[in-house]
Design an enzyme around this catalytic site. Structure first.
Site, short mmCIF file in Angstrom:
data_model
loop_
_atom_site.label_atom_id
_atom_site.label_comp_id
_atom_site.label_asym_id
_atom_site.label_seq_id
_atom_site.Cartn_x
_atom_site.Cartn_y
_atom_site.Cartn_z
N ASP A 1 56.27 59.01 73.28
CA ASP A 1 55.50 58.46 74.10
C ASP A 1 55.97 58.70 75.73
OD1 ASP A 1 54.57 57.09 71.86
OD2 ASP A 1 55.14 55.09 72.38
N LYS B 1 49.51 56.10 67.65
CA LYS B 1 50.01 55.08 66.85
C LYS B 1 49.70 53.75 67.77
CE LYS B 1 54.42 55.13 69.03
NZ LYS B 1 54.29 54.06 69.72
N CYS C 1 60.17 52.07 71.04
CA CYS C 1 59.57 53.01 70.21
C CYS C 1 60.53 54.14 69.81
CB CYS C 1 58.25 53.76 70.82
SG CYS C 1 56.95 52.60 70.80
C1 VGL Z 1 56.30 50.99 73.75
C2 VGL Z 1 56.16 48.76 74.13
C3 VGL Z 1 54.89 48.69 73.99
C4 VGL Z 1 57.38 52.16 73.65
C5 VGL Z 1 54.90 51.04 73.42
O1 VGL Z 1 56.94 53.44 73.89
O2 VGL Z 1 58.69 52.11 73.69
N1 VGL Z 1 56.94 49.89 74.11
N2 VGL Z 1 54.39 50.02 73.61
#
Ligand code: VGL
Ligand code: ZN
Length: 198
Positions: free
Chosen positions: A9, A106, A151
């Site tokens: 991410d 995802k 994540c």
């Molecule tokens: C994430 C919060 C919401 C992350 C993704 O990538 O850690 N955190 N969505």
């Protein structure tokens, strides 16, 4: 042993100026790019939510970002709207090398969040990543990216539970760190047998 780098991410919304900015999120881009050449495979993940996703506080009239709610699958943090499919915020940081082997998305089901690259937050719905890794003979994973305590944490714990040899390079990760969530994540990763490196 076939060894993959799993880049979690590294998207604009998690970098300074983004909708769910993680402090220093952009500082890990150059170190991650530099690591990529040392692995047999490079896999990137992308948080990829439809507008109005159930993990967004804006979808719950009485809730503010960073409050908790109860989902059918358990407690869930409510987030600012982020990583909406096709928006700039959902794009990778512009300096990140994206010439890896696989991009796995995802969080695309409206009713369920997905922190982990392996299972959604019901802890049961698979993303398909395990099948990909198994069929390529990949048994060793190094994780980097955002955010350490969400994540990266959930992906690392799931990977260890699935039997992969897992290392998290913490210097190439940054955390949201809500109310001690980083320390809790480090403990959970260690308890699951994940190696924490720097
Ligand atoms: C994430 C919060 C919401 C992350 C993704 O990538 O850690 N955190 N969505
Ligand atoms: Zn998200």
């Amino acid at each position: 042993m076939t060894h993959a780098l799993l880049v979690i991410d590294v998207q604009n919304d998690f970098c300074p100026g983004g909708a769910l900015a993680v402090a220093g999120g952009d500082q890990i881009v150059a170190p991650i790019n530099a690591m990529m050449g040392r692995f047999d495979a490079v896999i990137l993940t992308q948080d990829w939510h439809p507008a109005g996703h159930s993990s967004f506080a804006s979808s719950h009239p009485d809730k503010a970002p960073f409050e908790m709610t109860e989902m059918p699958y358990g407690p869930q943090v409510l987030w600012p709207d982020h990583c909406v499919q096709g928006t700039d915020g959902a794009g990778f940081h512009p300096d990140l090398r994206t010439d890896g082997d696989l991009i796995i998305r995802k969080g695309f089901r409206s009713a369920i969040d997905s922190y982990s690259a392996f299972f959604e937050n019901d802890r049961a719905t698979p993303t398909g990543l395990k099948g990909y890794l198994d069929t390529r003979g990949i048994s060793k994973l190094t994780l980097v990216g955002l955010a350490t305590d969400f994540c990266v944490h959930y992906s690392a714990v799931d990977a260890a539970k699935l039997g992969f040899d897992v290392t998290v390079v913490q210097s190439a990760c940054r955390a949201i760190d809500m109310e001690g969530s980083l320390a809790a994540a480090q403990q959970a990763m260690q308890a699951a047998g994940v190696t924490l490196a720097d």
